[in-house]
Design an enzyme around this catalytic site. Structure first.
Site, PDB file in Angstrom:
ATOM      1  N   SER A  98       0.875  -1.322  -0.136  1.00  0.00           N
ATOM      2  CA  SER A  98      -0.169   0.062  -0.057  1.00  0.00           C
ATOM      3  C   SER A  98       0.967   1.271  -0.011  1.00  0.00           C
ATOM      4  O   SER A  98       1.915   1.411   0.616  1.00  0.00           O
ATOM      5  CB  SER A  98      -0.888  -0.292   1.490  1.00  0.00           C
ATOM      6  OG  SER A  98      -1.409   1.306   1.400  1.00  0.00           O
ATOM      7  N   TYR A 121      -1.986   5.747  -3.832  1.00  0.00           N
ATOM      8  CA  TYR A 121      -3.165   6.915  -3.509  1.00  0.00           C
ATOM      9  C   TYR A 121      -2.586   8.175  -4.265  1.00  0.00           C
ATOM     10  O   TYR A 121      -1.503   8.569  -4.055  1.00  0.00           O
ATOM     11  CB  TYR A 121      -2.951   6.878  -2.029  1.00  0.00           C
ATOM     12  CG  TYR A 121      -3.966   5.944  -1.506  1.00  0.00           C
ATOM     13  CD1 TYR A 121      -5.447   5.536  -2.156  1.00  0.00           C
ATOM     14  CD2 TYR A 121      -3.723   5.333  -0.252  1.00  0.00           C
ATOM     15  CE1 TYR A 121      -6.230   4.358  -1.459  1.00  0.00           C
ATOM     16  CE2 TYR A 121      -4.568   4.343   0.477  1.00  0.00           C
ATOM     17  CZ  TYR A 121      -5.427   3.921  -0.162  1.00  0.00           C
ATOM     18  OH  TYR A 121      -6.430   3.001   0.417  1.00  0.00           O
ATOM     19  N   THR A 147      -5.734   3.201  -6.748  1.00  0.00           N
ATOM     20  CA  THR A 147      -7.135   3.141  -5.936  1.00  0.00           C
ATOM     21  C   THR A 147      -8.063   4.142  -6.492  1.00  0.00           C
ATOM     22  O   THR A 147      -7.760   5.312  -6.161  1.00  0.00           O
ATOM     23  CB  THR A 147      -6.819   2.822  -4.290  1.00  0.00           C
ATOM     24  OG1 THR A 147      -6.172   1.671  -4.183  1.00  0.00           O
ATOM     25  CG2 THR A 147      -8.158   2.982  -3.743  1.00  0.00           C
ATOM     26  N   ARG A 156     -16.700   4.830   8.644  1.00  0.00           N
ATOM     27  CA  ARG A 156     -16.100   3.646   9.481  1.00  0.00           C
ATOM     28  C   ARG A 156     -16.328   4.259  10.854  1.00  0.00           C
ATOM     29  O   ARG A 156     -15.639   4.670  11.716  1.00  0.00           O
ATOM     30  CB  ARG A 156     -14.502   3.461   9.202  1.00  0.00           C
ATOM     31  CG  ARG A 156     -14.625   2.985   7.714  1.00  0.00           C
ATOM     32  CD  ARG A 156     -13.095   2.795   7.521  1.00  0.00           C
ATOM     33  NE  ARG A 156     -12.706   2.997   6.003  1.00  0.00           N
ATOM     34  CZ  ARG A 156     -11.513   2.643   5.655  1.00  0.00           C
ATOM     35  NH1 ARG A 156     -10.586   2.646   6.272  1.00  0.00           N
ATOM     36  NH2 ARG A 156     -11.646   2.834   4.054  1.00  0.00           N
ATOM     37  N   LYS A 244      -7.949  -0.039  -9.280  1.00  0.00           N
ATOM     38  CA  LYS A 244      -8.722  -0.843  -7.926  1.00  0.00           C
ATOM     39  C   LYS A 244      -9.981  -0.196  -7.829  1.00  0.00           C
ATOM     40  O   LYS A 244      -9.574   0.885  -7.128  1.00  0.00           O
ATOM     41  CB  LYS A 244      -7.549  -1.078  -6.819  1.00  0.00           C
ATOM     42  CG  LYS A 244      -8.320  -1.638  -5.660  1.00  0.00           C
ATOM     43  CD  LYS A 244      -6.820  -1.903  -4.846  1.00  0.00           C
ATOM     44  CE  LYS A 244      -7.345  -2.924  -3.509  1.00  0.00           C
ATOM     45  NZ  LYS A 244      -8.212  -1.748  -2.651  1.00  0.00           N
ATOM     46  N   HIS A 268     -13.560  -1.937  -1.944  1.00  0.00           N
ATOM     47  CA  HIS A 268     -12.713  -1.881  -0.762  1.00  0.00           C
ATOM     48  C   HIS A 268     -13.151  -2.451   0.574  1.00  0.00           C
ATOM     49  O   HIS A 268     -13.092  -2.137   1.510  1.00  0.00           O
ATOM     50  CB  HIS A 268     -12.694  -0.328  -0.407  1.00  0.00           C
ATOM     51  CG  HIS A 268     -11.371   0.292  -0.213  1.00  0.00           C
ATOM     52  ND1 HIS A 268     -10.600   0.880  -0.915  1.00  0.00           N
ATOM     53  CD2 HIS A 268     -10.709   0.283   1.269  1.00  0.00           C
ATOM     54  CE1 HIS A 268      -9.440   1.363  -0.175  1.00  0.00           C
ATOM     55  NE2 HIS A 268      -9.519   1.000   0.914  1.00  0.00           N
ATOM     56  N   GLY A 322      -8.017  -9.169   1.317  1.00  0.00           N
ATOM     57  CA  GLY A 322      -7.390  -8.638   2.281  1.00  0.00           C
ATOM     58  C   GLY A 322      -7.598  -9.106   3.707  1.00  0.00           C
ATOM     59  O   GLY A 322      -6.447  -9.828   4.083  1.00  0.00           O
TER      60      GLY A 322
END
Ligand SMILES: Cc1cc2nc3c(=O)[nH]c(=O)nc-3n(C[C@H](O)[C@H](O)[C@H](O)COP(=O)(O)O)c2cc1C
Length: 374
Positions: A98, A121, A147, A156, A244, A268, A322
């Site tokens: 990442s 990113y 991504t 979240r 992605k 994701h 993941g």
């Protein structure tokens, strides 16, 4: 593995891995979608030797699932990316690093010989974007995956409740949680200082200034990112290029237009837009539209070998996941990830035999029946 991870990790860190957006409906649906589709096996085909390998983005993988890029791995286990990289190499599969990784791409590049993906990113800081591409080129990575589903932070709520940040903020609550998980705490404080290795020379957030991941997306990433930016990034990189987080047929076609060589059909892991469709539900129509022009990878929701077989039968070239290796990393480091990958490989091999196929290419849609049409 999930249960072991829960025991070993301080609550905020476990919930960062385990949680998702809003009511986590999409997160749960990502796996349930596989259960709404049944496999129809063939028999008497002679299956004593089975080949699990696939070729995706011009790289041969020994098994049809690879490790999706995930952030902050040294928070989950002190070996972090090093553990996952070595385990992935042992199983001949790809490892995704990442942009929010905690070991440098230089180090990973020299550590393992198997295919490596760098997850990009797109930051507001163009100097940082260019520097990341240069280091990924120097480290001889095989794939860059941009991504595209984090244009703003997902809601979240578990992270809001626990106050999870990178690096972990020392509050009364988090100190209590550290104290209750002394093994993790000793490991964390006796190993090298936590950092976001690809970013630390450009931004303090995440390495020295504590921020939530959602806040990071919303403030550091460039919300004006568009197709032109994606195309320029592909040109600047010049190698295998994946988007992605593509979910619509229209976007899959545009990915082909800008010269991407693969897409990861992904939401994701349910961590961004709750209520969005699942990768498996969306897979067939995307494969029908662009499957001959671009590699379609199914990302997310996979917990069993049969999930992988269903995705491949529907037309995916490979799968990625993941949490399927993250719980294992948190539970036991490299041996844990090896166990998770070994379980997955054993299941896929057994399930291929039970399906009557000896090669991944023999899986096809005739072997699938959907219980209800969504
Ligand atoms: C803890 C965690 C961190 C993640 N970090 C990233 C990241 O940094 N970049 C990214 O593109 N995706 C990230 N993802 C998403 C994964 O790459 C992948 O899409 C998702 O985990 C798939 O769902 P699954 O966990 O059900 O397999 C992360 C996922 C988790 C669980």
């Amino acid at each position: 593995m999930r249960r072991l991870a829960k025991q070993r990790l301080p609550g905020p860190i476990f919930h960062y891995i385990d949680g998702a957006a809003d009511d986590e409906v999409t997160y749960r649906r990502n796996t349930q979608a596989f259960e709404e589709c049944d496999l129809v096996p063939n028999v008497l085909t002679g299956v004593e030797s089975v080949d699990l390998s696939v070729t995706v983005m011009d790289r041969k993988l020994d098994m049809p699932i690879f490790c999706s890029p995930t952030a902050l791995q040294r928070l989950f286990h002190h070996d972090g990316e090093r553990a996952v990289a070595r385990a992935a190499e042992k199983f001949g599969t790809m490892f995704g690093v990442s942009s929010l990784g905690t070991v440098s791409v230089e180090e990973i590049g020299t550590m393992i010989k198997t295919p490596k993906m760098f997850q990009f990113y797109f930051h507001k800081d163009r100097g940082l974007n260019n520097a990341m591409i240069e280091s990924v080129k120097e480290a001889k990575f095989d794939v860059v995956a941009l991504t595209v589903d984090t244009i703003t932070g997902g809601n979240r709520e578990r992270d809001l409740r626990t106050g999870f940040t990178s690096p972990p903020r020392l509050t009364l609550g988090s100190l209590m949680s550290f104290a209750m998980h002394p093994r993790w705490t000793i490991d964390y404080f006796t190993h090298e200082k936590f950092e976001l290795s690809q970013l630390k020379d450009y931004v303090k957030e995440g390495s020295n200034i504590a921020v939530s991941v959602s806040e990071y997306f919303s403030t550091m990433l460039d919300q004006s990112m568009n197709w032109k930016d994606a195309e320029e990034l592909r040109q600047n990189w010049g190698g295998q290029f994946c988007l992605k987080g593509v979910m619509s047929v229209a976007d899959a076609k545009r990915a082909v237009d800008i010269g991407a060589t693969a897409i990861m059909v992904s939401n994701h892991g349910g961590r961004q837009l709750d209520g969005s469709r699942t990768p498996f539900d969306q897979l067939s129509e995307i494969v029908d539209a662009v499957g001959d022009e671009i590699d379609v990878i199914l990302d997310g929701g996979i917990r069993r070998g049969t999930h992988v077989l269903k995705a491949l039968a529907a037309g995916a070239k490979a799968c990625s996941g993941g949490r399927m290796y993250l719980y294992a990393l948190a539970a036991a480091g490299q041996p844990g990830v090896e166990r998770a990958l070994n379980n997955m490989r054993t299941e896929i091999e057994r399930d291929m035999k039970l399906m009557g196929v000896t090669k991944i290419s023999q899986l096809n849609r005739n072997m699938l029946r959907y219980r209800s049409v969504c």
